[in-house]
Design an enzyme around this catalytic site. Structure first.
Site, PDB file in Angstrom:
ATOM      1  N   GLU A 435       0.825  -1.216   0.000  1.00  8.79           N
ATOM      2  CA  GLU A 435       0.000   0.000   0.000  1.00  8.79           C
ATOM      3  C   GLU A 435       0.859   1.266   0.000  1.00  8.79           C
ATOM      4  O   GLU A 435       0.497   2.279   0.597  1.00  8.79           O
ATOM      5  CB  GLU A 435      -0.974   0.014   1.192  1.00  8.79           C
ATOM      6  CG  GLU A 435      -1.734  -1.267   1.432  1.00  8.79           C
ATOM      7  CD  GLU A 435      -2.469  -1.790   0.210  1.00  8.79           C
ATOM      8  OE1 GLU A 435      -2.628  -1.047  -0.772  1.00  8.79           O
ATOM      9  OE2 GLU A 435      -2.880  -2.962   0.226  1.00  8.79           O
ATOM     10  N   GLY A 436       1.995   1.190  -0.664  1.00  6.27           N
ATOM     11  CA  GLY A 436       2.910   2.330  -0.741  1.00  6.27           C
ATOM     12  C   GLY A 436       4.029   2.158   0.262  1.00  6.27           C
ATOM     13  O   GLY A 436       3.812   2.305   1.469  1.00  6.27           O
TER      14      GLY A 436
END
Length: 591
Positions: A435-436
């Site tokens: 998620e990053g």
């Protein structure tokens, strides 16, 4: 065997003593009375401890198996998923219109921490569905909402997010997956996606994939990316399932942790998909899911730290090793318990002070989300935007470190799989990446969020801290908490000023210090939370409310954080102010 006990007392304290939900005018908060939240948390805690956690080691040891194109989850997962689904836990904070219970996101986050702490790999099947459903809720047509949301809210159908490809992760502009328009208004999706959590399994009737792809002839790079709904089974007009779509799992990734979650390579071969949102605006739609996921991943960092700490604490109390330097404390035994030794206490208090501060920070963030979404509060929306990379990055970095510290309490036994401690460390590791990646979160914080809307959101945060310090006072009982917070906040402001003065003329100076800034910001956020908790516990003790031992323990833990962990802000500031030169001095071929 490990254990997990849901931290219901701490969550109740945060909801009612610290966050003061009773006096929050946000729509839906009126029902969050102590008896109601206690009942919800106690029931969720039972499921977490009695149903989900016993399957945690099972999932780690068995993993998922790909058989004839279908992924079989670990033993017991399907039955537990049915139990969670039948209990209505899958849509606790989603709208009633499509079958949700419409409770505040704050309460859903509290329950989510329990489930994730009990069994992270299992909880991801539900959590990803929540995120995918939220994206459809915000960006979908009425027909798409009616078709997919009732089944996704109930988790009869689960959901995924498909971004990464073998050659592109963070830089999604390099994406090769294609979406070719068809005469019937659908698109033919072709390409391969990797690292797709819950990409294939047999715990749901259907799986709704949200897939990023490029429409031929569109803009180059990230501006040409669109988002599509691609179901595993096509859905007929009457809502029943039709034929299998052109999407399959070709491989299950062999991972360091979260073995109980099916992380898949997904092949799309002309699969039928439908545009979600506007053409070439896929990242806008996907970020609805991504931002929710980043809060959820921050929660995972906290949750794994919590379960690791619980087991380390048990071990420190039970394991007899050595004698206290101040005298024998267990005269009837061959040695004293580990917990008598100062370094073990330091270790445990590092964990405890982070976990309880992080929980307060996470739930405060969830309260801000409710104010933004339910109360249409623009200031809260800005605060959420600012704090999201801090919640994701700081909580997962520190959460992972705390699982390592918990493992350290066990000594050599922590390194042995039999104790179960390594699973917490292995499961926590991915949260720093997906998620990053956390480095990207730090770049987002410094490169975008600080200057967003003219810097008014970060200034609002500084004003919030300043207002708390002024109201709480810098003398009397609160001085030992507000003075360290005041100093740390000045460090954060100095770091922000450094970026303002140097960022434009030397961008590398800002980027080289971004990771330290994220951690500096995180420490100030936890310092603020510990200040608020100290204030709440002092008030409760003065009024003779609640469990005095609980509140005294809170104050002692707050003192530890303020004196032992919050001073890290000065280290981070020194690194930031050293600029880019120490980082950029070597040419690439000299490494």
């Amino acid at each position: 065997m490990t254990r997990y006990t849901a931290p219901t007392q701490d969550i109740q304290y945060l909801l009612h003593d610290v966050l003061d939900v009773a006096n929050d005018p946000t729509p839906g908060y009126a029902e969050l009375e102590p008896d109601f939240t206690s009942a919800v948390l106690e029931e969720a805690g039972k499921i977490a401890g009695e149903v989900l956690h016993p399957l945690n080691a099972v999932g780690d040891q068995e993993g998922c198996v790909l058989e004839n194109g279908v992924v079989r989850p670990p033993k017991g997962f399907k039955e537990a998923f049915d139990q969670v689904r039948e209990g209505g836990w899958t849509a606790l904070d989603l709208p009633e219109q499509y079958g949700g219970q419409n409770m505040p996101y704050l309460l859903g986050t509290a329950v989510g921490e329990m489930f994730s702490g009990a069994n992270q790999a299992f909880t991801m099947y539900q959590g990803l569905t929540h995120g995918a459903a939220s994206a459809i809720l915000v960006h979908g047509t009425d027909q798409q909402k009616d078709t997919y949301l009732p089944k996704m809210f109930s988790c009869d159908w689960t959901g995924t997010m498909n971004l990464t490809e073998p050659h592109c992760g963070t830089d999604l502009g390099l994406m090769r997956s294609k979406a070719v328009p068809q005469d019937d208004g659908s698109y033919a999706i072709s390409g391969q996606k990797i690292f797709i959590s819950a990409g294939e399994h047999d715990m749901a009737e259907n799986i709704i994939h949200l897939v990023l792809a490029k429409i031929p002839g569109g803009p180059e790079g990230i501006k040409g990316v669109s988002l599509f709904i691609v179901p595993k089974f096509l859905v007929k007009e009457d809502g029943s399932l039709g034929e299998r779509n052109g999407v399959k799992c070709s491989k299950i990734e062999e991972k360091m942790g979260i073995h109980g979650n099916s992380t898949c390579v997904m092949d799309y071969d002309g699969a039928k998909g439908w545009l979600l949102g506007e053409e070439h605006k896929g990242m806008r739609a996907m970020f609805t899911m991504m931002n929710e996921a980043r809060i959820g991943v921050g929660m995972q960092g906290l949750a794994q730290a919590e379960v690791a700490y619980q087991n380390a604490l048990d071990y420190a109390r039970d394991r007899l090793q050595g004698r206290s330097v101040t005298g024998v404390e267990n005269p009837d035994g061959p040695a004293d318990p580990l917990i008598v030794h100062p370094d073990i206490r330091r270790n445990l208090l590092d964990q405890k002070s982070f976990i309880e501060g992080a929980r307060a920070f996470l739930l405060w963030g969830a309260q801000m989300i409710d104010r933004a979404e339910r109360g249409k509060d623009e200031a809260a929306h800005g605060m959420v935007s600012l704090l999201t990379p801090v919640i994701k990055g700081f909580l997962t970095d520190e959460g992972y470190d705390m699982t390592v510290q918990a493992q350290q309490v066990y000594g050599g036994h922590g390194y042995i799989e039999e104790t179960g401690m390594s699973q917490f460390t292995r499961d926590a590791r991915i949260a720093m990446i997906y998620e990053g990646a956390n480095g990207v979160q730090a770049l987002d914080l410094v490169g975008r969020k600080l200057a967003q809307d003219g810097g008014k959101h970060v200034m609002a945060f500084f004003d919030l801290v300043k207002g708390f310090i002024k109201e709480a006072g810098t003398d009397g009982a609160m001085a030992e908490f507000t003075e360290p917070l005041k100093s740390a906040s000045k460090d954060l402001q100095s770091a922000g000023m450094f970026f303002m003065q140097n960022g434009m003329k030397n961008p590398n100076a800002a980027l080289a210090g971004s990771y330290d800034f994220m951690h500096l910001f995180g420490h100030v956020c936890l310092g603020l939370m510990w200040g608020r908790m100290a204030e709440a516990s002092l008030k409760a003790l003065a009024e003779g409310r609640g469990d005095a031992n609980f509140h005294e323990t809170k104050l002692a833990t707050a003192r530890f954080y303020m004196t032992r962990r919050l001073p890290a802000t000065k280290l981070h500031l020194a690194r930031i102010e050293s600029g880019a030169d120490p980082v950029m001095a070597l040419d690439a071929d000299r490494f």
